[in-house]
Design a protein around this motif. Structure first.
Motif, PDB file in Angstrom:
ATOM      1  N   ASN A  17      56.741  15.214  68.322  1.00  0.00           N
ATOM      2  CA  ASN A  17      56.172  13.944  68.773  1.00  0.00           C
ATOM      3  C   ASN A  17      57.234  13.060  69.408  1.00  0.00           C
ATOM      4  OD1 ASN A  17      53.596  14.588  67.919  1.00  0.00           O
ATOM      5  ND2 ASN A  17      53.873  13.693  65.884  1.00  0.00           N
ATOM      6  N   PHE A 163      48.826  19.582  77.435  1.00  0.00           N
ATOM      7  CA  PHE A 163      47.998  19.083  76.336  1.00  0.00           C
ATOM      8  C   PHE A 163      46.936  20.108  75.902  1.00  0.00           C
ATOM      9  CE2 PHE A 163      49.661  15.028  77.983  1.00  0.00           C
ATOM     10  CZ  PHE A 163      50.176  14.520  76.802  1.00  0.00           C
ATOM     11  N   ALA A 164      46.388  20.859  76.845  1.00  0.00           N
ATOM     12  CA  ALA A 164      45.421  21.898  76.466  1.00  0.00           C
ATOM     13  C   ALA A 164      46.101  22.979  75.639  1.00  0.00           C
ATOM     14  CB  ALA A 164      44.776  22.501  77.710  1.00  0.00           C
ATOM     15  N   ARG A 166      48.818  22.667  73.769  1.00  0.00           N
ATOM     16  CA  ARG A 166      49.154  22.134  72.445  1.00  0.00           C
ATOM     17  C   ARG A 166      47.916  21.996  71.567  1.00  0.00           C
ATOM     18  NH1 ARG A 166      54.032  18.691  71.713  1.00  0.00           N
ATOM     19  NH2 ARG A 166      52.734  17.377  70.381  1.00  0.00           N
ATOM     20  N   SER A 167      46.787  21.615  72.167  1.00  0.00           N
ATOM     21  CA  SER A 167      45.574  21.352  71.386  1.00  0.00           C
ATOM     22  C   SER A 167      44.835  22.635  71.021  1.00  0.00           C
ATOM     23  CB  SER A 167      44.639  20.433  72.176  1.00  0.00           C
ATOM     24  OG  SER A 167      45.269  19.211  72.481  1.00  0.00           O
ATOM     25  N   LEU A 168      44.744  23.570  71.952  1.00  0.00           N
ATOM     26  CA  LEU A 168      43.905  24.747  71.757  1.00  0.00           C
ATOM     27  C   LEU A 168      44.694  25.977  71.311  1.00  0.00           C
ATOM     28  CD1 LEU A 168      41.616  24.335  74.903  1.00  0.00           C
ATOM     29  CD2 LEU A 168      41.148  23.602  72.557  1.00  0.00           C
ATOM     30  N   SER A 184      45.040  29.229  77.368  1.00  0.00           N
ATOM     31  CA  SER A 184      44.237  28.005  77.301  1.00  0.00           C
ATOM     32  C   SER A 184      44.899  26.886  78.095  1.00  0.00           C
ATOM     33  CB  SER A 184      44.049  27.575  75.840  1.00  0.00           C
ATOM     34  OG  SER A 184      45.287  27.269  75.224  1.00  0.00           O
TER      35      SER A 184
END
Length: 286
Positions: A17, A163-164, A166-168, A184
């Protein structure tokens, strides 16, 4: 798995982060600067791109020739850096053909002085960043719109992929070259990049068409290919970042890797479609 990959995997959520915060802060400075120069056009655009291309070649030289052989090749490095910057300035003021001629002269000079295929390739790589954006922006009617659309596609592809991914999560795209990239992320980057490019084009009043959408798809994929290419070069020479001049991003090469490939493709397609005097129109109007 390399030692660096192990450290990346072991990084705590707090550390990741914090890295993301630094990355966003750097982008908050760089993106407005790039947009402002694109807006004003002419020498602000040409100058910023020339500086970027010069830094890219210097970083390339450090990555591929960072051993004892670099110091004796200083004349070649200086030649490549100077001609990379000149190619951008000339492409904006005198046209893409003139910029390409300067770039080829620079590559020849680097080849003769260094006798290094990697350094010679680096001069062409830097020229691929230097020439397209000034040549596109020089079009008084469509230059601003075409350049902004190009930048938006590349930036959005990178951001949505980040971001995709990291998220998926999910299956890795090419783990041997870039262990963190996922399918992803790639698909998310493609969708986000093309959608953002279409929105940007519509805001400039550009007629949306199948031809434009297909080009944006190609530009987004080229941007991702550029990212993978740079990762492969750094991995070939066991380098994590090209330098550390941009907090959270590494070096200039790390920041513009996708733009090198996407910009070169936009220049090529725009030149073929619109001619040397209407490259920006050739990118946008189908």
């Amino acid at each position: 798995m390399s030692e660096q990959d192990g450290r990346d995997r072991a990084a705590s959520p707090a550390q990741r982060n914090a890295d993301l915060g630094v990355r966003i802060a750097s982008s908050a400075v760089l993106l407005p600067l790039a947009l402002a120069c694109a807006w004003f056009g002419s020498w602000p655009t040409y100058g910023l791109v020339a500086i970027g291309a010069t830094l890219v070649f210097c970083e390339w030289a450090l990555v591929v020739d960072c051993s004892r052989t670099l110091v004796p090749r200083t004349p070649a490095v200086v030649t490549g850096a100077v001609f990379a910057g000149l190619a951008g300035l000339i492409a904006g003021s005198a046209g893409a053909a003139a910029g390409c001629a300067v770039a080829l002269a620079g590559a020849l000079g680097v080849a003769l002085l260094s006798r290094s295929a990697w350094l010679t390739a680096g001069s062409l790589y830097a020229a691929a960043l230097a020439i397209p954006m000034p040549a596109i922006r020089a079009d008084a009617e469509f230059g601003l719109a075409a350049l902004i659309v190009l930048l938006v596609v590349v930036w959005a592809t990178d951001s949505f992929a980040f971001f995709a991914g990291r998220s998926l999560g999910g299956p890795k795209l090419w783990p041997r070259i870039s262990p963190k990239k996922t399918w992803s992320g790639s698909i998310g980057g493609l969708i986000g990049g093309v959608a953002s490019g279409l929105v940007a084009a519509s805001l400039f009043g550009v007629p949306l068409s199948l031809g434009l959408a297909m080009l944006l798809v190609a530009l987004s994929l080229a941007s991702q290919a550029g990212d993978l290419f740079e990762s492969a070069v750094k991995r070939r020479f066991a380098k994590k970042d090209s330098s550390g001049i941009i907090p959270g991003h590494g070096g200039m090469m790390d920041r513009v890797d996708g733009l090198v490939f996407a910009g070169a493709l936009a220049l090529f397609v725009g030149w073929l479609h619109g001619g040397g005097d209407a490259i920006a129109a050739g990118v946008l109007i189908w």
